[in-house]
Design a protein around this motif. Structure first.
Motif, PDB file in Angstrom:
ATOM      1  N   UNK A 191       0.819  -1.202   0.000  1.00 15.48           N
ATOM      2  CA  UNK A 191       0.000   0.000   0.000  1.00 15.48           C
ATOM      3  C   UNK A 191       0.863   1.267   0.000  1.00 15.48           C
ATOM      4  N   UNK A 232       4.512   1.445  -0.518  1.00 18.26           N
ATOM      5  CA  UNK A 232       5.874   1.470  -1.060  1.00 18.26           C
ATOM      6  C   UNK A 232       6.095   2.661  -1.992  1.00 18.26           C
ATOM      7  N   UNK A 233       5.010   3.217  -2.530  1.00 15.69           N
ATOM      8  CA  UNK A 233       5.157   4.410  -3.375  1.00 15.69           C
ATOM      9  C   UNK A 233       5.670   5.606  -2.579  1.00 15.69           C
ATOM     10  N   UNK A 275      -3.199  19.279   1.028  1.00 13.82           N
ATOM     11  CA  UNK A 275      -3.026  17.976   0.396  1.00 13.82           C
ATOM     12  C   UNK A 275      -2.082  17.133   1.244  1.00 13.82           C
ATOM     13  N   UNK A 291       7.950  11.649  -2.542  1.00 16.08           N
ATOM     14  CA  UNK A 291       8.355  12.941  -3.075  1.00 16.08           C
ATOM     15  C   UNK A 291       7.410  13.446  -4.159  1.00 16.08           C
ATOM     16  N   UNK A 315       1.758  14.483  -6.459  1.00 12.11           N
ATOM     17  CA  UNK A 315       0.503  14.026  -7.043  1.00 12.11           C
ATOM     18  C   UNK A 315       0.076  12.657  -6.530  1.00 12.11           C
ATOM     19  N   UNK A 348      -1.354  10.969  -3.907  1.00 13.09           N
ATOM     20  CA  UNK A 348      -2.122  11.296  -2.710  1.00 13.09           C
ATOM     21  C   UNK A 348      -2.113  10.196  -1.652  1.00 13.09           C
ATOM     22  N   UNK A 351      -3.677  -1.921  -6.820  1.00 11.22           N
ATOM     23  CA  UNK A 351      -2.586  -2.867  -7.047  1.00 11.22           C
ATOM     24  C   UNK A 351      -2.922  -3.992  -8.014  1.00 11.22           C
ATOM     25  N   UNK A 356       8.521   4.245  -9.612  1.00 15.16           N
ATOM     26  CA  UNK A 356       8.374   4.001  -8.178  1.00 15.16           C
ATOM     27  C   UNK A 356       9.715   3.928  -7.457  1.00 15.16           C
ATOM     28  N   UNK A 381      14.939  -4.405  -2.162  1.00 16.24           N
ATOM     29  CA  UNK A 381      13.750  -3.632  -1.781  1.00 16.24           C
ATOM     30  C   UNK A 381      12.737  -3.581  -2.929  1.00 16.24           C
TER      31      UNK A 381
END
Lengths: 661, 600
Positions: free
Chosen positions: A98, A100-101, A133, A138, A141, A143, B90, B107, B209
């Motif tokens: 959920x 890792x972004x 927001x 980094x 956009x 969210x 996902x 990513x 990772x």
């Protein structure tokens, strides 16, 4: 169980008390600070990002939420920003997939979440309004939404909470969260509900009730004759869903409301800690699930980790090795995934209503055993005294300025230093954390006398919130490291320990009579090493000359005597008869020796042989000792007894505190 | 039960009857499905995805399904929607290329600066890429005949290091050029298709990772057309298979691996299927062709071991094989198609869009087209006039939403548009979002008026969204404006000119036309009748196919061609071509001899 994620860094800009703070945190974090310094606001900042119970409306801030150094901030376009970094999440696949972004560092795994409250500009650059927001990593956009918050969130327990009501509230109670996690088969509950109903219905067969029923029915029909055409007594329907919610926690056989508030709080925190535990590895598996999982268990891990409860269900064994635990975690995460993430617990003033001994024992347990991350704000010296040294955060304010935050997360101590300091803090009940400033002294003499001298100077330390900490040695280094990290002002008072080199040996306990021998001061040497080791001064900045060196150290808060405290006191005042008499009087009053010894002492003092006097105080004939002498002197001393370095130290530390105001 | 559940149940009942399909559907371990022509692999894949998402994988985790082309990805999405797949986080459905961009590089690349991946990704246009390659050739003194761009790119992908034991002889000149090219590309701060794949492969291979994050998001990874995807994907999969707990489900047919020029060879899928940790399942029932065609395709393949494919429909139907020998040149073969093959088929009741004529190259397609024109036979050339890129797919989605707003979501149309704007430097925030949303909604709704013809509608939308302007300086879709030109050209062309919005997805498909195609481009299609022209030795297999590896690929091309047919197969050759006497193709002879034997 695997260790849960924790907030490792908080950065706040322009929010409430905080103009700018950037502070590192540990997985168990204790936040200390005076009232109104902003402890609640610090938690609130975290909540803006992580608390699922906050509404979007509450995330829209108002004028008064801006740092109060700004006038009409929303006209000026001031931006509020809160940044959280979170570590140790990647072992949980739900969290990893959920969030890792949001990763900003792969090793150690670190993710970043940012809340920003900023003006929306019209084409001409004027401000149209404010919006917020929250974004991951980094990429602005990207969210951070309520779905993310489902998997990573914070639960804040308020200081003045109505614990009883929360425990009893059937929906919000942590007990019902715990019960729900068991996923008890509905058919079992239905059978129980049916039984309860049947039991209840037995009451209707009582003749008395039949009579009553008949009377009500008749009377009712006297008034009105409509359908339903009969009135009957009946028992309540037993709702399957409510069987579990009617359960109560009993303490010693009594329901919660009967028990003292203190125990209720402990119960609440117990339930809460259980409710937010990572449930990936269940403590209980029913027979159906066990069989299902067994089919997938090629390595036979279930057999090694669960035992039968005798009813076909299985219970997690205690004392599993960490290797086995992590294998089991992987296995369950893979084959019995749960739709949950991690909750960070924040408790405001967890000491409320708790006996000090209980505070110590339950929070020791929280620190040592709970795998969840916990943040506590506290005034309790009892909690602070058992807090791991690197887990303290200090919020403080200089004068009317912005609140600053410092933490000990990056405190680096050797193992021995750590042990010494921890033992000291535990023994002294953590008072070192709660001073506005701290005077570190090396012995009992200063511990007794420094506060009295300050009183005599009209600078009562207690009023100013300055603590005198006697560390019983010259090992100041770990203390100044900790105080330095936490931003607590301090001064050090230590002996000069003058010596001369005679036959290439250091000779102490001499008075400086300009003998022509090489001389030195052990106290200066100790402080020199200390300031260099702690990066307070560099080697090249320190002058050769003893006087210049001493001056420089004083500027940095290190006040060094000449000989040793008692000798400095006597040496400074023996020429004054009144002062001398006070000291002689104390000796006479305390000594176990005879008149001759008393006369010798007075004579020695009169001719200024202060070392001889000190030897008499400490001798086995007098049986006084430094401690008792200082204790008594504290009752009788005058300003004339005060050595210069102590006076300077008191002036210095008072000034540090006054700068705060 | 709703319509979708019914569709799912019906499909499920259908594959239950085929034990092999059902095994593949149920397999919960690493699986390589070797799927023969017409064996229903797409059905198995889509049902499997449904099963995994409803029973096995719990949110927030999901799965990735990688395809060879955007078109295939779109087809998957469509079918899954029909089966009732709900939107969920996902879940990745798309090409390997877009997987590498959106799930790997964007990513993670910023976390590992040591790879010097230029961020944000700027994709080089075909034109600039050609110029760069031209400069490389000049600097290294390489002539046009010695090395093509495709050969260099293929070498770049084959050259990636990893766990695979498959060895393919390297082409040193291409390698040398690749090295210089990559340095120049890096210096320009651009990336190309191959660079994206190579960067992503490196990140997956080297960074734990990255692997763990992918594993967390995608406990299952499904891959379609494995044989076409080449070495980088193969190495990605091997690396993930070894280093994570994710489960893999790869579908493909080594016999249909005909993109050797791209670096795709059958060996990778075979290697995967032979790993001890991978279960191999064959799908051997062919639901397309009759048994004669199936047998003929096996002869065409000339395999060392029998494939044992069996017809699942058309039980007793017999195939019709025709072997025609012309005297001179291709023109005679074209005339034969016009004067005999097509009339015969039409008379036998074969609809004209069920006929395909397969030739060797695009020049022959052009010549054949002229002959068909003269003969008054409408035809459709199955070459890619435009590509179903993300932008084109979005336009299609817009059209579908306008036609049926209940079945299609405006939200997802807007999401693409929002991300398109962001990626093209238009930041929209807060209340701007709703304004932009309204703007798009209005302009799409208004586009319905006065634009009955598809071409007008496309132009109207392109104009009002300012899409083409935004694409002028794009670093994301560098070739998109040209692609849109091509799209408009097709939409304007005679036979598509009358098309309405509903027919958008039919754009570029035969309508009352015979299909003409190169042998390579026939992959994935199916027809009642196939007509193979130019069946002379030297033409097919080509005289240029000198190595054993290349010859084997020619056999597979022939296999692909024959297996396109459901029931009829024509092979045509000439005795003399351009003044040279020509022997019959070995393929012609093999099939001819087999047919004689069979008839006895």
């Amino acid at each position: 169980m695997m260790e849960s994620p924790y907030i490792s860094r908080v950065k706040i800009t322009n929010y409430r008390n905080f103009e700018f703070v950037d502070v590192q945190l540990k997985d168990k974090q204790v936040v200390i600070g005076e009232n109104n310094v902003g402890k609640t606001n610090f938690l609130r900042a975290i909540q803006l990002i992580l608390d699922p119970t906050l509404t979007d409306q509450e995330r829209f801030l108002e004028d008064m939420d801006f740092y109060n150094g700004f006038e009409s901030p929303m006209e000026k376009g001031i931006i509020i920003e809160i940044v959280l970094e979170i570590k140790r999440f990647s072992h949980n696949k739900n969290l990893l997939c959920q969030l890792s972004d949001a990763t900003v560092k792969a090793s150690p795994d670190t993710l970043r979440l940012t809340y920003r409250y900023f003006p929306r500009l019209r084409e001409d650059g004027s401000i149209e309004g404010y919006i917020f927001k929250i974004f991951k990593g980094e990429n602005e956009n990207n969210e951070f939404t309520h779905i993310d918050r489902k998997y990573l969130n914070i639960k804040v327990i308020r200081a003045l909470r109505d614990v009883e009501a929360e425990i009893k509230n059937s929906r919000k109670s942590p007990l019902s969260v715990l019960l729900k996690a068991y996923d008890i088969e509905k058919s079992k509950l239905e059978a129980i509900a049916k039984n309860i109903k049947a039991q209840n219905d037995q009451v209707l067969s009582l003749s008395e009730l039949k009579d009553l029923n008949r009377r009500i029915d008749n009377r009712f029909k006297d008034f009105i004759d409509v359908k339903p055409d009969s009135v009957e007594l009946g028992t309540n329907e037993v709702n399957t869903n409510r069987i579990l919610t009617t359960l109560k926690v009993l303490l010693g056989g009594r329901t919660v409301s009967d028990t003292s508030l203190g125990l209720t709080n402990i119960l609440y925190i117990t339930l809460m800690l259980l409710a937010i535990e990572d449930r990936t590895v269940p403590t209980f598996i029913n027979s159906i699930l066990y069989q299902e999982l067994k089919g997938k268990d090629k390595a036979g891990i279930l057999q090694k980790t669960y035992k039968s409860d005798g009813h076909g269900n299985y219970i997690l064994m205690d004392g599993l090795s960490s290797v086995l635990k992590s294998e089991l975690y992987e296995f369950m995460d893979m084959y019995n995934p749960i739709d949950e993430g991690a909750t960070i617990l924040a408790i405001e003033e967890p000491e409320a209503h708790l006996h000090p001994a209980i505070q110590r024992s339950i929070y020791k347990d929280v620190f040592n055993r709970s795998t969840n991350s916990v943040i506590m704000t506290t005034h309790s010296t009892h909690i602070a005294s058992i807090t791991p040294l690197e887990s303290v955060m200090h919020l403080y304010r200089r004068g009317k300025g912005a609140t600053k935050a410092r933490s000990s997360a990056e405190l680096s101590l050797s193992e021995e230093e750590y042990a010494d300091l921890a033992r000291y803090i535990d023994a002294n009940r953590g008072e070192i954390y709660f001073g506005k400033a701290v005077l570190l002294v090396e012995g009992i003499t200063e511990e007794y006398l420094v506060p009295v001298f300050a009183d005599l100077m009209g600078k009562t330390l207690d009023y100013k919130g300055i603590f005198v900490c006697n560390i019983n040695s010259t090992n100041f280094s770990p203390y100044i490291k900790l105080l330095g990290e936490l931003g607590i002002p301090y001064a050090v008072i230590t002996d000069g320990d003058y010596y001369e080199i005679i036959n290439q040996e250091r000779e102490y306990h001499l008075l400086n009579k300009n003998s022509g021998n090489d001389i030195g001061y052990l106290g200066l040497e100790i402080i020199e090493k200390l300031v260099i080791d702690n990066d307070i001064l560099s080697d090249s900045e320190i002058p050769e000359d003893f006087g210049e060196m001493d001056d420089l150290f004083r500027e940095k808060g290190f006040f060094i005597g000449y000989y040793t405290a008692e000798v400095d006191i006597m040496e400074g005042c023996y020429k004054d008869e009144a002062s001398r008499e006070i000291i002689s009087g104390i000796f006479s009053g305390l000594t176990a020796g005879g008149d001759k010894q008393k006369r010798n002492f007075s004579a020695n003092l009169e001719k200024g042989d202060c070392w001889a006097c000190l030897r008499q105080i400490e001798s086995s004939h007098s049986r006084i000792g430094k401690g008792r002498f200082a204790q008594r002197l504290a009752h009788h001393c005058t300003l004339s007894h005060m050595p210069d370095h102590i006076k300077r130290a008191i002036d210095y530390i008072c000034k540090e505190v006054e700068e705060d105001e | 039960m709703n319509e979708m559940e019914t569709a799912y149940k019906k499909k499920l009942a259908q594959i239950k009857k085929d034990q092999q399909q059902y095994d593949a559907f149920n397999s919960l371990e690493n699986t390589a499905v070797l799927a023969g022509p017409g064996s229903g692999k797409t059905t198995v894949l889509t049902l499997k995805i449904m099963k995994l998402l409803s029973e096995i994988i719990k949110p927030p985790r999901g799965l990735a399904c990688l395809t060879y082309s955007n078109e295939a990805a779109k087809e998957f999405k469509k079918r899954l929607k029909q089966l009732g797949l709900k939107e969920r986080g996902n879940v990745f459905l798309g090409t390997v290329h877009s997987f590498c961009i959106s799930e790997v590089i964007t990513k993670f690349a910023h976390l590992f600066p040591q790879y010097n991946i230029p961020l944000p990704l700027k994709i080089i246009s075909t034109k600039k890429k050609n110029q760069l390659f031209q400069r490389v050739r000049e600097e290294l003194n390489i002539s046009e005949n010695e090395l093509s761009l495709t050969e260099m790119d293929s070498e770049r992908s084959i050259n990636i290091k990893g766990r695979s034991q498959v060895t393919i002889p390297s082409f040193d000149l291409a390698l040398k050029a690749a090295d210089l090219y990559e340095r120049k590309l890096r210096a320009s701060n651009y990336v190309d298709f191959s660079a994206i794949i190579l960067y992503a492969t490196q990140l997956i291979q080297n960074e734990e990772y990255v692997r763990r994050s992918l594993e967390a998001k995608f406990p299952w990874i499904l891959i379609d057309e494995y044989q076409d995807l080449g070495k980088p994907l193969h190495e990605m999969i091997l690396s993930l298979m070894d280093g994570t707990t994710s489960v893999f489900f790869a579908v493909g047919d080594p016999d249909q691996s005909i993109y050797g020029f791209n670096g795709a060879v059958p060996d990778y899928l075979l290697e995967l299927s032979q790993l001890p940790s991978v279960r191999k399942i064959k799908l051997q029932t062919n639901y397309r062709s009759n048994q004669d065609i199936i047998d003929a395709s096996e002869v065409a393949l000339n395999p060392s071991s029998r494939r044992n494919y069996r017809a699942g429909t058309r039980g007793d139907e017999r195939a019709q094989f025709s072997f025609k020998v012309c005297e001179t040149d291709m023109i005679e073969q074209y005339n034969y198609v016009v004067s005999e093959v097509i009339p015969q088929n039409l008379e036998a009741g074969v609809p004209i869009e069920e006929i395909v004529i397969l030739v060797g190259n695009k020049f022959q397609m052009k010549d054949l087209g002229e002959v068909l024109d003269r003969g008054g036979i409408p035809y459709y050339a199955a070459k890619h006039e435009f590509e179903r890129t993300h932008v084109v797919a979005w336009l299609e989605d817009c059209a579908n939403w306008l036609i049926d707003s209940e079945q299609n979501s405006f939200e997802s149309i807007f999401l693409f548009w929002k991300s398109f704007l962001t990626r093209h430097g238009v930041d929209i925030l807060g209340t701007d979002i709703i304004l932009e949303k309204r703007k798009l909604y209005d302009l799409l709704k208004r586009s319905l008026f006065g634009n009955e013809q598809l071409v007008d509608w496309i132009q109207c939308v392109l104009k009002n969204t300012r899409l083409r302007e935004l694409l002028k300086n794009t670093e994301v879709y560098p070739d998109e404006n040209e692609n849109l030109d091509n799209l408009l050209k097709v939409a304007k062309e005679g036979k598509f000119a009358g098309f309405t919005l509903e027919q958008f997805s039919q754009l570029g498909k035969p309508v009352n036309q015979v299909t003409i195609s190169t042998r390579h481009s026939s992959k994935g299609l199916e027809f009642e009748t196939i007509v193979l022209l130019g069946m002379e030795e030297g033409n097919f297999p080509s005289y240029r196919s000198t190595t054993e590896r290349k010859i084997k690929e020619e056999y597979r091309i022939f296999f692909v061609c024959v297996s396109r047919a459901k029931s009829r197969c024509y092979l045509v050759r000439s005795k003399v071509q351009r003044g040279w006497k020509k022997k019959p193709s070995r393929f012609w002879t093999n099939l001819y001899d087999w047919n004689i034997q069979r008839s006895k």
